[in-house]
Design a protein around this motif. Structure first.
Motif, PDB file in Angstrom:
ATOM      1  N   ARG A   1     -16.975 -10.020  -1.450  1.00  0.00           N
ATOM      2  CA  ARG A   1     -16.370  -8.909  -0.768  1.00  0.00           C
ATOM      3  C   ARG A   1     -17.692  -8.052  -0.088  1.00  0.00           C
ATOM      4  O   ARG A   1     -18.861  -8.124  -0.526  1.00  0.00           O
TER       5      ARG A   1
ATOM      6  N   GLN B   1      -8.510 -13.159  -1.428  1.00  0.00           N
ATOM      7  CA  GLN B   1      -9.851 -13.844  -0.888  1.00  0.00           C
ATOM      8  C   GLN B   1     -10.204 -14.986  -1.511  1.00  0.00           C
ATOM      9  O   GLN B   1     -11.146 -15.451  -1.495  1.00  0.00           O
TER      10      GLN B   1
ATOM     11  N   GLU C   1      -4.091  -8.991  -3.476  1.00  0.00           N
ATOM     12  CA  GLU C   1      -5.320  -9.198  -4.148  1.00  0.00           C
ATOM     13  C   GLU C   1      -5.232  -8.979  -5.690  1.00  0.00           C
ATOM     14  O   GLU C   1      -5.841  -8.194  -6.059  1.00  0.00           O
TER      15      GLU C   1
ATOM     16  N   ASN D   1     -12.449  -9.818   4.800  1.00  0.00           N
ATOM     17  CA  ASN D   1     -12.022  -8.375   4.740  1.00  0.00           C
ATOM     18  C   ASN D   1     -11.866  -7.941   6.047  1.00  0.00           C
ATOM     19  O   ASN D   1     -12.454  -8.444   7.202  1.00  0.00           O
TER      20      ASN D   1
ATOM     21  N   THR E   1      -8.338  -9.337  -8.344  1.00  0.00           N
ATOM     22  CA  THR E   1      -9.636  -8.991  -7.862  1.00  0.00           C
ATOM     23  C   THR E   1     -10.363  -8.487  -9.105  1.00  0.00           C
ATOM     24  O   THR E   1      -9.675  -7.450  -9.842  1.00  0.00           O
TER      25      THR E   1
END
Length: 325
Positions: free
Chosen positions: A325, A194, A162, A40, A165
């Motif tokens: 996250r 991620q 992303e 992040n 997600t």
């Protein structure tokens, strides 16, 4: 066809005293998936927004299909599609109405917009739900509809920020299959994620970005190789055997192993995993040590990611499929 669909040199974007992008260099080959992997705040979304003409960068150069992003934004927009982190569809409209609306926004005629909507609904397996309000769709269906909306104009370059997600594993696999089919059709994809497994599964090449800079680039295997050799791992049944097994592996493999008392695991880096495993099994059998598990494993992208992005990221929680996250 140009070798690279996306090229950036020294891309910079500053917010007050912080550089969101601090000299980003990218070269994305045409017709491939290029992953942008990072924690992040690393600058992934900022890079995508800048390349998609949604954000002015402060310095550097960026080209999409040979067109300068800063000086020729209209030409760039004609050739790109974007799917952001959150679905952009109207939940009060049906799936078909959403796609027709996007077609009309892209200046397609009414009949052409309807034809394109039907093509995309079939392609993304949404035909049966085409008349339902998008708000009633599952997360995976809504994500597929969002992807379909980004393809109304058949973009040469697709930015996916992303895209999986919050999706369950089955829905994530559906999106992965869709991305693979797009690339087979000639689309170039820049994928931010991620999820380390996602990058490992999809990306032809990966750029690891941290603190606004590209800190490493290569294939998944090349990045994993930065960790070192393969490992032999042994899990003993009796914790009392742990250090004896460590000494045995040190003698057989000629390296100092790592031990984990909580998992009763001993592991060591080896040059030839097959030979090392065979010799360790023989030595354990001769010593009469009972083990619960033994095997070899190769470095993971998780380990490479933590090594490359440094101590700040390593302090974060990492799951089996990605960075928390």
């Amino acid at each position: 066809m140009a070798e690279h669909a996306i090229v950036t040199e020294g891309l910079r974007k500053r917010y007050r005293d912080t550089y969101a992008l601090d000299g980003v260099d990218l070269a994305v080959r045409t017709g491939t998936v290029h992953g942008l992997l990072g924690p992040n705040g690393a600058g992934k979304t900022t890079a995508v927004r800048a390349l998609a003409t949604l954000l002015r960068y402060d310095a550097g150069r960026a080209e999409i299909r040979g067109f300068d992003v800063a000086r020729q934004p209209e030409e760039v927009r004609e050739r790109i599609g974007l799917t952001g982190q959150y679905a952009a569809v109207d939940e009060q409209l049906s799936g078909r109405q959403n796609l027709v609306m996007f077609g009309r926004l892209h200046k397609l005629g009414r009949a052409a917009a309807k034809r394109r909507a039907d093509e995309l609904l079939e392609r993304f397996r949404l035909t049966e739900a085409a008349g339902k309000n998008a708000g009633a769709y599952s997360g995976g269906m809504r994500r597929r509809l969002d992807l379909a909306a980004s393809l109304v104009r058949s973009p040469e370059v697709l930015f996916l920020d992303e895209p999986t997600t919050g999706l369950d594993p089955r829905s994530r696999n559906d999106v992965w299959d869709t991305i693979r089919s797009l690339v087979k059709g000639g689309t170039t994809v820049l994928l931010t994620t991620q999820y380390l497994e996602e990058a490992d599964q999809l990306a032809d090449r990966i750029s690891v970005i941290d603190a606004g800079r590209v800190v490493a680039e290569g294939t998944a295997d090349e990045l994993k190789a930065t960790i070192g050799a393969d490992r032999v791992e042994v899990v003993v049944r009796d914790a009392a055997d742990l250090f004896g097994v460590a000494a045995l592996i040190s003698r057989v493999c000629g390296v100092e192993p790592e031990t984990d008392q909580d998992t009763r695991r001993v592991s060591a880096l080896v040059a030839d995993r097959v030979t090392a495993l065979t010799e360790v099994v023989r030595a354990l059998h001769a010593a009469g040590v009972v083990v619960e598990d033994i095997g070899t494993r190769r470095p993971t992208l998780d380990e490479a990611f933590l090594r490359l992005t440094g101590r700040r990221t390593a302090e974060k929680s990492v799951s089996a499929t990605g960075v928390a996250r």
